[in-house]
Design an enzyme around this catalytic site. Structure first.
Site, PDB file in Angstrom:
ATOM      1  N   HIS A  99       0.823  -1.211   0.000  1.00  0.00           N
ATOM      2  CA  HIS A  99       0.000   0.000   0.000  1.00  0.00           C
ATOM      3  C   HIS A  99       0.861   1.268   0.000  1.00  0.00           C
ATOM      4  CE1 HIS A  99       1.007   0.775   4.206  1.00  0.00           C
ATOM      5  NE2 HIS A  99       0.840  -0.517   4.411  1.00  0.00           N
TER       6      HIS A  99
ATOM      7  N   GLU B 166      -2.572  -7.273   7.123  1.00  0.00           N
ATOM      8  CA  GLU B 166      -1.290  -7.030   7.786  1.00  0.00           C
ATOM      9  C   GLU B 166      -0.918  -8.169   8.730  1.00  0.00           C
ATOM     10  OE1 GLU B 166       1.683  -5.915   8.036  1.00  0.00           O
ATOM     11  OE2 GLU B 166       1.239  -3.776   8.226  1.00  0.00           O
TER      12      GLU B 166
END
Length: 205
Positions: free
Chosen positions: A12, A86
């Site tokens: 990201h 994550e």
């Protein structure tokens, strides 16, 4: 040529957590910064000629915001894959990196040396992260029509995937640097039931 499936893993763009030097797993879901939004737009320019058929993303906001401009450009609806999320940071979730460094925490120092042997207390090891990411991607790509899949995820997810594919050990994660919007092209080979890292990168000129 036997059927293969290509996946471009993308970290990201810069998030508020990155800008603040804080870990972010479950306690908060920060958006991209202005810099991160510009990086997401730059990704569209980089990949404008890529043969993108599918876009998948971590459920976290920073990953979804990163591929939204790309999805709009390719008229594609991103699919959320929970296992692209994550790394589980355990008790360090939400904490500032510099505070952990200043505390001289033995668990933290051990994790910095080897994130496989010493995962965050209550969290995940680096290879387990890589395995869940690759399993999720294998399930996805083999259920779709062939074509390039872009997968928005997180730095340790890319590192973990690279370690699993190359059969590297945990400390090797510390030799990998994945910048915001950094990319790794991997290929699933069904006939061998394995993943490969594609080198050199394919250029979509």
């Amino acid at each position: 040529m036997a059927q293969v499936y290509d996946v471009l893993l993308v970290r990201h763009g810069e998030s508020e957590a990155n800008a603040q030097g804080r870990f972010a797993y479950e306690t908060w879901d920060p958006p991209l910064t202005e810099t991160g939004r510009q990086q997401a737009l730059s990704l569209v320019e980089q990949l404008k000629n890529a043969p993108i058929r599918h876009i998948v993303t971590s459920p976290l906001l920073r990953a979804q915001e990163t591929v939204q401009p790309l999805a709009e450009a390719f008229h594609c609806t991103p699919q959320i894959l929970p296992d692209l999320a994550e790394v589980n940071l355990g008790i360090w979730d939400g904490k500032r990196l510099k505070d952990l460094e200043a505390s001289h925490n033995e668990d933290f120092e051990a994790w910095r040396r080897d994130p496989e042997a010493y995962p965050p207390p209550g969290g995940e090891s680096i290879l387990s992260v890589g395995r869940r990411v690759l399993h999720a991607l294998e399930d996805f790509v083999t259920s779709q029509e062939p074509g390039l899949t872009v997968a928005a995820t997180h730095a340790d997810c890319l590192k973990g995937a690279a370690l699993v594919i190359t059969r590297a050990t945990g400390p090797a994660a510390r030799t990998l640097f994945i910048p915001n919007c950094g990319q790794l092209l991997v290929r699933f080979l069904p006939s061998f039931h394995r993943w490969a890292v594609v080198l050199p990168p394919i250029h979509f000129a």
